[in-house]
Design a protein around this motif. Sequence first.
Motif, PDB file in Angstrom:
ATOM      1  N   PRO A 600       0.674  -0.938   0.045  1.00 21.21           N
ATOM      2  CA  PRO A 600       0.290  -0.258   0.037  1.00 21.21           C
ATOM      3  C   PRO A 600       0.642   1.026   0.388  1.00 21.21           C
ATOM      4  N   HIS A 601       0.208   2.237  -0.168  1.00 19.88           N
ATOM      5  CA  HIS A 601       0.793   3.222  -0.507  1.00 19.88           C
ATOM      6  C   HIS A 601      -0.120   4.651   0.170  1.00 19.88           C
ATOM      7  N   PRO A 602      -0.110   5.954   0.328  1.00 18.02           N
ATOM      8  CA  PRO A 602      -0.897   6.821   1.189  1.00 18.02           C
ATOM      9  C   PRO A 602      -0.532   7.898  -0.217  1.00 18.02           C
ATOM     10  N   ASN A 603      -1.669   8.953  -0.381  1.00 15.55           N
ATOM     11  CA  ASN A 603      -1.706   9.782  -0.876  1.00 15.55           C
ATOM     12  C   ASN A 603      -0.910  10.932  -0.940  1.00 15.55           C
ATOM     13  N   PHE A 604       0.355  10.768  -0.021  1.00 13.41           N
ATOM     14  CA  PHE A 604       1.860  11.838   0.047  1.00 13.41           C
ATOM     15  C   PHE A 604       2.251  11.197   0.203  1.00 13.41           C
ATOM     16  N   TYR A 605       3.905  11.873   0.355  1.00 12.43           N
ATOM     17  CA  TYR A 605       5.318  11.583   0.006  1.00 12.43           C
ATOM     18  C   TYR A 605       5.637  11.644   2.010  1.00 12.43           C
ATOM     19  N   ILE A 606       6.371  10.357   2.371  1.00 11.60           N
ATOM     20  CA  ILE A 606       7.024  10.329   3.281  1.00 11.60           C
ATOM     21  C   ILE A 606       8.413  10.176   3.076  1.00 11.60           C
ATOM     22  N   GLY A 607       8.999  11.327   4.092  1.00 11.11           N
ATOM     23  CA  GLY A 607      10.396  10.855   3.671  1.00 11.11           C
ATOM     24  C   GLY A 607      11.538  12.009   4.678  1.00 11.11           C
ATOM     25  N   GLU A 608      12.484  12.436   4.936  1.00 11.87           N
ATOM     26  CA  GLU A 608      13.125  13.701   5.537  1.00 11.87           C
ATOM     27  C   GLU A 608      13.055  14.261   5.004  1.00 11.87           C
ATOM     28  N   ASP A 609      12.577  14.681   3.627  1.00 10.05           N
ATOM     29  CA  ASP A 609      12.619  15.481   2.182  1.00 10.05           C
ATOM     30  C   ASP A 609      10.818  16.120   1.619  1.00 10.05           C
ATOM     31  N   MET A 610      10.338  15.915   3.316  1.00  9.56           N
ATOM     32  CA  MET A 610       8.897  15.732   2.552  1.00  9.56           C
ATOM     33  C   MET A 610       8.757  17.707   2.847  1.00  9.56           C
ATOM     34  N   LYS A 611       7.795  18.098   1.747  1.00  9.11           N
ATOM     35  CA  LYS A 611       7.390  19.234   1.762  1.00  9.11           C
ATOM     36  C   LYS A 611       6.366  19.808   3.428  1.00  9.11           C
ATOM     37  N   LYS A 612       6.961  21.003   3.875  1.00 11.72           N
ATOM     38  CA  LYS A 612       5.487  21.489   4.956  1.00 11.72           C
ATOM     39  C   LYS A 612       4.416  21.551   3.811  1.00 11.72           C
ATOM     40  N   SER A 613       3.213  21.737   4.935  1.00 12.83           N
ATOM     41  CA  SER A 613       1.927  21.175   4.467  1.00 12.83           C
ATOM     42  C   SER A 613       1.586  22.366   3.937  1.00 12.83           C
TER      43      SER A 613
END
Length: 618
Positions: A600-613
């Motif tokens: 599965p995947h969510p509809n947003f990216y998870i990582g140290e370089d995540m964009k601010k909301s």
Amino acid sequence: MIKLSQSFFLGVLSLFLTFSAAAQKRRMEYLDRGTIAISQGAGKVYLGWRMLGTDPDDITFNIYRSTGGAKAVKLNVTPISSSTNYLDSGVDSTKSNAYYVKAVLKGKETETGEVFTLPAHAAVRQYLSIPLKTLDGYTPNDASVGDLDGDGEYEIILHQTARGIDTPSPGISGIPVFQAYKLDGTLLWQISLGKNIREGAHYTQFIVIDMDGDGISEFACKTADGTIDGKGKVIGDSTKDWRNLTVPPRNTLYGKILDGPEYFTVFSGRTGEALATTDYIPNRYPLNGWGGHGGHGGNDSTGNRVDRMVAGAAYLDGKLPSVLMCRGYYGRSVIAAWDYRNGKLTSRWVFDSKDADNPYSGQGNHGLSIADVDNDGKDEVIYGSMVVDDNGKGLFTTGLRHGDALHVSDFDLSRPGLEVFGVHEIEDATKGPGAALYDARTGEILWSGHQNQDVGRGVAANIDPENPGGEMWFAGSNGVLNMKGEKIGPQPSSVNFLVWWDGDLTRELLNGNGIDKYKVGRIFTATGASSNNGSKSTPALSADILGDWREEVILRSTDNKELRIYTTTIPTNHKMYTLMHNPQYRMAIAWQNVAYNQPPHPNFYIGEDMKKSSETSY
């Protein structure tokens, strides 16, 4: 590497809650705190619990423990704000230890979470054991989860399989059986699909989801004459045997079911009782109308291409999930959307690619994905190389043909919205890429490679913290590629499943009974447990069903007597809401068991370089 503050991660929570007005109508699944306690020996216990999608940014938590039935004591000095896990030390393991969590809002404790009790002398092991009612000749296979009694805790729906047979092959299969278990091992019900449903990866698709919004998940699947529900009631005519037994055993038609009625049934998650049954859409006829591009080339009348089924669930109205029952992908593809509301089962719409004159023919997949690609609060169906809108109309087709693996998420941080990565079979002397990345909203091909080469496996995920965004790799890629298709690192140890397991924000590699970290190697082995589906080596289920936002892995024990829910015990400082309250991820858990199982995947990216909301929307 960018170091991100706690406030950043809480901002990601607000990103999850920032939907459009239409999206806010979605009925969010009620969940409890999912508290779990794992004995690590030497007086240490790991604790994990959920942050809910309805929790405010500034929520904190207090942890309580009662030893041997004594008065509970608070373990933390100040409310826990940086994570949703805790390591308890100095525990007297000769006595029972009961743990619970209290949320803290504006300095005041609110609700008390459910109690998780470790018995005295609890075994030092990294899993919960669910003892099974074993069936002679059967093996525990794929599973799903749903709240079957409305208490906020997931139950497990298990597919027990006997002899499975692939669609091209003759033979008499085992009878598919489904069982529902509470996490303490209580068997809630058992359903037998009967002899007129063939057992195999392409036939027996099942979906578990709350279709009517009453807090109780339903169980839905294809049925036939002789299916027996959880209360012993027979669907259809129990005297009918539609298996082809009139030809010699080695004949390609022997044992196949190419005639007789086909049904679609919604069962009660609480009791297994059949709530509603109707004719399955589409029916199988004509038998030779499903092969090749548009149902012409590479065709057959022997039950191969006609019995290729997939399934899913989607918020097509932006409010409640509909169930999708699908047939065909080599040529003709049909997707039937069903609603179960107020005790009635109704057809919402039917998408039918029909024939070679339709550009949507031949674009399917050995699975599907569900996502809101146009950000209108309603889900679309990503059916391999094509996307069908929430209203049942074709949104676009890429023309890339069918394939075996599909991944949908925000992989490319340089672009808005979602991307779709997939691999493709090059059959019938066709031409095209063996792997490709396309824009989920428009169908624009962003990258393609391995031209005219058949690729059977492929994965996309963030596994390398040194590269911005996600990575992709596949059988024959000879390395990890960035979203531009540039090789940036060595080939991972597997091209299969994924899991968030350790304390950082990159995803780990799940294959068989082992978890590996890219460029590091093995970090966990589930000794005494086995994966499913032969060389595909997939778990019964992998999902965020307990503890914090990281994922659990459900495997069968090697003796097939129990299911084991493995959970991480690695502390993390990253605080995020449960992934099960992300609509795309939740729908992915519903379809994970379908055909060629995919992670599965969510509809947003998870990582140290995540964009601010403030910079990200979906």
